[in-house]
Write a protein that holds these residues in place. Structure first.
Motif, PDB file in Angstrom:
ATOM      1  N   ALA A  98       0.953  -1.094   0.136  1.00 36.64           N
ATOM      2  CA  ALA A  98      -0.080  -0.172   0.013  1.00 36.64           C
ATOM      3  C   ALA A  98       1.013   1.227   0.013  1.00 36.64           C
ATOM      4  O   ALA A  98       2.102   1.086   0.623  1.00 36.64           O
ATOM      5  N   THR A 118      -6.788  -2.994   0.423  1.00 33.93           N
ATOM      6  CA  THR A 118      -6.315  -2.102  -0.644  1.00 33.93           C
ATOM      7  C   THR A 118      -4.656  -1.824  -0.972  1.00 33.93           C
ATOM      8  O   THR A 118      -4.082  -1.603  -0.014  1.00 33.93           O
ATOM      9  N   ALA A 119      -4.353  -2.200  -2.111  1.00 35.26           N
ATOM     10  CA  ALA A 119      -2.789  -2.286  -2.347  1.00 35.26           C
ATOM     11  C   ALA A 119      -2.516  -2.725  -3.957  1.00 35.26           C
ATOM     12  O   ALA A 119      -3.445  -3.201  -4.383  1.00 35.26           O
TER      13      ALA A 119
END
Length: 127
Positions: A40, A91-92
């Protein structure tokens, strides 16, 4: 030469699912350790899951255990990451990586520096 090509990323709402794929070529697929990492913005690259391509032995980071599943299709030289119950913190950019099979012998997640080959990454965004 060794190539790892990821696909399957995208945007999804929290609680949703995605499946990432990593197609490998240019080396003997059946004698390696393959893994998924993620990074991330502003954070270090984190190991998510790994699989021994010979035995199928798997290991997961605590953060994804019970939600993510790593698997493979030996006939297609492809590793998958099935991601369920996704959270915003998942999320990444997700990367596929490969290294020697000895890195899959231990019962912990190898570090990113232990992997020699990397894909270009695929973005996963959970909102």
């Amino acid at each position: 030469h060794v190539q790892l090509v990821e696909s399957g990323g995208g945007s999804v709402q929290a609680g949703g699912s995605l499946r990432l794929s990593c197609a490998a070529s240019g080396y003997t697929y059946n004698r390696n350790c393959m893994a998924w990492f993620r990074q991330a913005p502003g954070k270090e690259r984190e190991g998510v899951a790994r699989i021994a391509t010979g035995s199928g032995n798997t290991y997961y980071a605590d953060s994804v255990k019970g939600r993510f599943t790593i698997s493979q299709d030996k006939a297609k030289n492809t590793v998958y990451l099935q991601m369920n119950s996704l959270k915003p913190e998942d999320t990444a950019m997700y990367y596929c990586a490969a290294t020697g099979r000895q890195w899959c012998y231990m019962q912990y997640m190898p570090r990113s520096i232990d992997f020699q080959y990397w894909g270009q990454g695929t973005q996963v965004t959970v909102s």
